[in-house]
Design an enzyme around this catalytic site. Structure first.
Site, short mmCIF file in Angstrom:
data_model
loop_
_atom_site.label_atom_id
_atom_site.label_comp_id
_atom_site.label_asym_id
_atom_site.label_seq_id
_atom_site.Cartn_x
_atom_site.Cartn_y
_atom_site.Cartn_z
N PRO A 135 -20.32 -66.48 -26.55
CA PRO A 135 -19.26 -65.84 -25.60
C PRO A 135 -19.40 -66.23 -24.20
O PRO A 135 -20.38 -66.94 -23.93
CB PRO A 135 -20.27 -64.27 -25.64
CG PRO A 135 -20.60 -64.60 -26.91
CD PRO A 135 -20.94 -65.67 -27.40
N CYS A 136 -18.32 -66.35 -23.44
CA CYS A 136 -18.24 -67.01 -22.26
C CYS A 136 -18.36 -66.43 -20.88
O CYS A 136 -18.34 -67.09 -20.04
CB CYS A 136 -16.88 -67.72 -22.27
SG CYS A 136 -15.49 -66.56 -22.37
N GLN A 137 -18.54 -65.25 -21.01
CA GLN A 137 -18.78 -64.43 -19.77
C GLN A 137 -19.84 -65.03 -18.76
O GLN A 137 -19.62 -65.29 -17.48
CB GLN A 137 -19.22 -62.97 -19.85
CG GLN A 137 -18.02 -62.16 -20.34
CD GLN A 137 -18.23 -62.13 -22.09
OE1 GLN A 137 -18.82 -62.93 -22.91
NE2 GLN A 137 -17.99 -61.15 -22.83
#
Length: 442
Positions: A135-137
Site C-alpha cells: 500500500p502506497c499511502q
C-alpha cells in the site's frame, strides 16, 4: 510462467498476467471484499478457459447482493467442484504483519506454508515471477503531508520487508514492484536506498527504469494506452545472474483509433440521475446497434451488460456546485473553491485543496482516479449537466481500464476503494507481455 501476486487488491495487476496466460499460483490480499472480487474474477477466467461464459453470465443475471455471495455461487461449484478447491488455494485473504503486534496479521511462516500448498496443488515447485506493491499511502507525497510526523512511524513504510522475504524464499527470476513516485523520495530517499540495499544483499539487482537518475524513470501510464494520466514507478528486480536490462514497455502499448476523451469512454453507458442505477445487479446495454468507439468495443468484450452502475445521491448544495462546475468545465475553466458563492461554501479554508470539485471534462482525457473517490464524488463529477452527479463505480472502472464483465463485490464504498487503488489492467497487460518476452527464455 508461474506468478505470485502480493498485495493483490481487486486484481488489476494480476489481470494482465491472466490475459497473457501466466499461471497465477496465489494472490495475497488483506481486504475481504477485494478477495471476494478476486474470487469472482477467478471464476470468470476458469469458465472462459472452458468456453462456458454462459455460466458466468447466469451468476450475473441472478443478482450478486454482497450479503448472499456464497449462496449465489453454489450452482457454479456444483457444476465444477474442482473450482472451489482452486479458489481455496489461490485466493489468500491474509494480512502481512507480525501476529505478536497485530492479531489480524499472518506470520510469514504461515504464508509460506499456504504458498507451498498452492504450488503443490498446481503440481509446481517454483515461482518465476513475483508481482505487487505494498500500500502506497505512506510513500505518497500527499499521504505524507497529511500524516506529517506519523508517516515516519507508519508500519506501511516497512511492508516491503514481507515482499523482500518472500523474494528471498522463492528466488523468482524477477519481480515487479509497482508504487507511487513518492517511494523514491520517502524519508529523503532513505526508504528507497534501503530497499535497493536489502534486495542487493539477497542477490537481486533493482532498476527504476532506463535512466541512471531514478527520478527520471517515473512512468505515466497514460502514455501506454491507459485512459488517464497516472504516474507510477515500476521497480524491476531480477537475479543478478540474468543481467537483464529494464523492460521496454513501449513496444506493447495500446493504440486507439480516437482521442481518449471522457465522452469516448462513457457515452454508451445508461444515463443516471442521482440515486438511480444498481450496485450489484446486471443492467443491459442501451442501443447495442449504436456506433461504439474503439475503446468501448474493447471494454465490452465478453460482456452482456454492466454492473456496479449506481449513482450517489447528492445534497442540494452539492447539486448547485456540480452544475456550476460542469458549466465552467464546458467553457474550459475549472471551479476553484474561493470562487463559489458564499451561500455554497461550507468552511473558511480557501488556501488548500482549491480544486476539490472537479469535472471529468467531456472532450479531454479523464483525470486520475484514486481511492478517495470512496469518500465523496466531488473530485469525480460526470460531465453531463442533465445527469448532474458524480461517477459511478462502473464509470471509474472504465477510466481505470477494467472490462465491463469485471464485477466488484461488496458494498459500494468497498467497490470504489478497489477501483481507485488498482493498477489499470490495460497497463498490467502491457507489463505482462513485455516481461514474458524478456524473462521466459531464461
Amino acid at each position: 510462467m508461474k506468478v505470485l501476486d502480493l498485495f493483490s487488491g481487486a486484481g488489476g495487476l494480476s489481470e494482465g498476467f491472466h490475459n497473457e496466460d501466466y499461471k497465477v499460483i496465489a494472490q495475497i490480499e488483506k481486504d475481504k471484499w477485494a478477495c471476494e472480487t478476486l474470487t469472482t474474477r477467478t471464476i470468470f477466467h476458469f469458465l472462459k478457459n472452458r468456453n462456458d461464459l454462459n455460466t458466468y453470465y447466469k451468476y450475473l443475471k441472478n443478482g450478486t447482493n454482497y450479503k448472499s455471495i456464497k449462496i449465489n455461487r453454489e450452482f457454479i461449484y456444483k457444476k465444477y467442484p474442482e473450482l472451489k478447491e482452486i479458489i481455496d488455494h489461490q485466493i489468500l485473504n491474509k494480512k502481512f504483519g507480525n501476529p505478536q503486534n497485530d492479531k489480524e496479521a499472518t506470520s510469514l511462516k504461515e504464508l509460506s506454508r499456504l504458498i507451498e500448498s498452492a504450488l503443490k496443488f498446481n503440481d509446481e515447485n517454483n515461482i518465476d515471477l513475483i508481482i505487487g506493491g505494498p500500500p502506497c499511502q505512506a510513500y505518497s507525497i500527499v499521504g505524507r503531508s497529511r500524516m506529517k510526523e506519523t508517516a515516519e512511524k507508519d508500519s506501511r513504510n516497512f511492508l516491503f520487508y514481507y515482499y523482500l522475504n518472500l523474494v528471498k524464499e522463492y528466488k523468482p527470476k524477477a519481480f515487479i514492484f509497482e508504487n507511487v513516485p513518492g517511494i523514491l523520495t520517502a524519508k529523503k530517499g532513505r526508504v528507497f536506498e534501503k530497499i535497493k540495499h536489502e534486495f542487493n544483499n539477497c542477490g537481486y539487482e533493482i532498476l527504476t527504469g532506463p535512466s541512471n537518475i531514478d527520478k527520471d524513470n517515473v512512468l505515466d501510464f497514460g502514455e501506454f494506452g491507459v485512459v488517464q494520466k497516472r504516474k507510477r514507478v515500476l521497480l524491476f528486480g531480477f537475479r543478478k545472474e540474468f543481467d537483464f536490462n529494464y523492460p521496454d514497455f513501449t513496444g506493447n502499448k495500446y493504440h486507439w483509433n480516437h482521442e481518449l476523451t471522457t465522452q469516448h469512454l462513457l457515452s454508451d453507458l445508461p444515463a443516471l440521475l442521482p440515486g438511480d442505477g444498481d450496485d450489484h445487479n446486471l443492467i443491459q446495454y442501451i442501443d447495442t446497434k449504436r456506433n461504439l468507439t474503439d475503446y468501448q468495443k474493447y471494454i465490452r468484450k465478453d460482456s452482456i451488460g454492466i454492473m456496479n452502475h449506481k449513482a450517489r445521491n447528492i445534497h442540494e448544495r452539492d447539486r448547485k456546485i456540480y452544475e456550476l462546475s460542469i458549466k465552467l468545465a464546458e467553457r474550459g475553466t475549472q471551479l476553484k473553491y474561493p470562487d463559489l458563492p458564499d451561500e455554497l461554501k461550507t468552511h473558511q479554508n480557501e488556501k488548500s485543496f482549491l480544486d476539490r470539485f472537479k469535472v471529468h471534462t467531456k472532450d479531454k482525457i479523464p483525470h486520475t482516479v484514486v481511492a478517495h473517490i470512496s469518500k465523496d464524488g466531488h473530485y469525480n463529477i460526470h460531465p453531463d449537466i442533465n445527469q448532474c452527479r458524480s461517477l459511478t463505480v462502473r464509470e471509474a472502472a472504465r477510466i481505470q481500464g477494467f472490462p465491463d464483465n469485471y464485477l466488484f463485490e461488496g458494498p459500494r464504498t468497498a467497490q470504489f476503494v478497489q477501483v481507485g487503488n488498482a493498477v489499470p489492467p490495460i497497463m498490467s497487460t502491457v507489463i505482462a507481455k513485455t516481461i514474458k518476452t524478456l524473462v521466459k527464455g531464461n
